[in-house]
Design a protein around this motif. Sequence first.
Motif, PDB file in Angstrom:
ATOM      1  N   GLU A  59       1.564   0.056  -4.469  1.00  0.00           N
ATOM      2  CA  GLU A  59       2.158   0.736  -3.319  1.00  0.00           C
ATOM      3  C   GLU A  59       2.544   2.173  -3.672  1.00  0.00           C
ATOM      4  O   GLU A  59       2.321   3.102  -2.890  1.00  0.00           O
ATOM      5  CB  GLU A  59       3.391  -0.026  -2.822  1.00  0.00           C
ATOM      6  N   TYR A  99       1.454   5.740  -1.964  1.00  0.00           N
ATOM      7  CA  TYR A  99       2.397   6.740  -1.449  1.00  0.00           C
ATOM      8  C   TYR A  99       2.113   8.119  -2.040  1.00  0.00           C
ATOM      9  O   TYR A  99       2.098   9.130  -1.330  1.00  0.00           O
ATOM     10  CB  TYR A  99       3.842   6.341  -1.780  1.00  0.00           C
ATOM     11  N   ARG A 139      -0.750  10.100  -0.728  1.00  0.00           N
ATOM     12  CA  ARG A 139      -0.475  10.768   0.538  1.00  0.00           C
ATOM     13  C   ARG A 139       0.460  11.967   0.375  1.00  0.00           C
ATOM     14  O   ARG A 139       0.255  13.002   0.986  1.00  0.00           O
ATOM     15  CB  ARG A 139       0.142   9.771   1.523  1.00  0.00           C
ATOM     16  N   VAL A 140       1.473  11.807  -0.472  1.00  0.00           N
ATOM     17  CA  VAL A 140       2.487  12.852  -0.565  1.00  0.00           C
ATOM     18  C   VAL A 140       2.084  13.975  -1.531  1.00  0.00           C
ATOM     19  O   VAL A 140       2.487  15.128  -1.365  1.00  0.00           O
ATOM     20  CB  VAL A 140       3.847  12.243  -0.966  1.00  0.00           C
ATOM     21  N   LEU A 179       8.089   9.348   3.337  1.00  0.00           N
ATOM     22  CA  LEU A 179       7.280   9.033   2.161  1.00  0.00           C
ATOM     23  C   LEU A 179       8.032   9.317   0.865  1.00  0.00           C
ATOM     24  O   LEU A 179       7.951   8.550  -0.094  1.00  0.00           O
ATOM     25  CB  LEU A 179       5.977   9.837   2.187  1.00  0.00           C
ATOM     26  N   GLN A 206      10.294   6.510   0.069  1.00  0.00           N
ATOM     27  CA  GLN A 206       9.552   5.351  -0.424  1.00  0.00           C
ATOM     28  C   GLN A 206       9.096   5.559  -1.868  1.00  0.00           C
ATOM     29  O   GLN A 206       9.092   4.612  -2.669  1.00  0.00           O
ATOM     30  CB  GLN A 206       8.339   5.099   0.483  1.00  0.00           C
ATOM     31  N   VAL A 207       8.746   6.790  -2.210  1.00  0.00           N
ATOM     32  CA  VAL A 207       8.334   7.094  -3.571  1.00  0.00           C
ATOM     33  C   VAL A 207       9.493   6.893  -4.543  1.00  0.00           C
ATOM     34  O   VAL A 207       9.363   6.190  -5.554  1.00  0.00           O
ATOM     35  CB  VAL A 207       7.798   8.542  -3.670  1.00  0.00           C
ATOM     36  N   SER A 251      10.588   3.193  -4.793  1.00  0.00           N
ATOM     37  CA  SER A 251       9.578   2.385  -5.480  1.00  0.00           C
ATOM     38  C   SER A 251       9.675   2.579  -6.987  1.00  0.00           C
ATOM     39  O   SER A 251       9.589   1.614  -7.763  1.00  0.00           O
ATOM     40  CB  SER A 251       8.174   2.756  -4.994  1.00  0.00           C
TER      41      SER A 251
END
Length: 281
Positions: free
Chosen positions: A149, A153, A156-157, A230, A233-234, A237
């Motif tokens: 995951e 992320y 994308r970021v 994002l 979430q990074v 995570s």
Amino acid sequence: MYYVGIDIAKLNHFASVVSADGEVLIKPFKFTNDNDGFCKLLSVLASYERGSLIIGLESTAHYADNLVEFLVSKRYQVCVINPIQTSTMRKNNIRKTKTDKVDTLVIARTLITQPHRFFSHEDIDLMHLKDLGRFRQKNVKERTRLKIELTAYVDRVFPELQYFFKSGLHQKAVYALLKEAPTPELIASMHLTHLTHLLEASSHGHFNKQQARELRILAQKSVSSSDRALSLQVTQSVEQIELLDRQIKDIESQMTEIMLGLDSVIMTIPGIGKPSIMSTC
């Protein structure tokens, strides 16, 4: 010899005592799955010599674990019976009934007719080792899921980041960077001295000032845009992965202690040691 059959359940257990010729000496009685219940069981069995008793119970999930450990610690002869062994005895039961009370008698009579092996302190340790092995495997799977995951992320970021770190994203230097600066915008705005120190300290000197400068330039040119959702979430995570890293390390430490205590001959085989043992659990 006298045979004690115990039917295991989550809250309450049932037990009965049968003589070697199958006579019911103590009819099935209930006791709770706690200290008071265990003491009640011992008080009922107190009229028999400990060495003359063989206690049997079926292997049923984890509900019997505490009782088995308790009885073994009190030096009783305990054996855990495979349900396959009792199935034939149940089929031969005239009333064809299956209740907690009837099952105690089935288990006790199975002890009389079927071979059995007594549980030892070593078996208890192996049971703990197996539990830890399962727990470790669960945490490793969860960590793998989080890493997949996190990679998605970061793609994308900050898609260019995976090409900058040749050893991959999942290393301490990258995690330290992402926790403090999860977006290219934040990395680009970091002072070069601070970014250099962050990378050097977290990589134990593997990354230097030149690489920090290159990373900042890469962040300035990134095609990604700032995304608060994002970035959150990074960072979270990464924190979850690091937490699992610590937990897995603690689990492996406990497993190593048990293995050393068992002094198993398997540890003397060339090529067998802590890493290989952990990989099979």
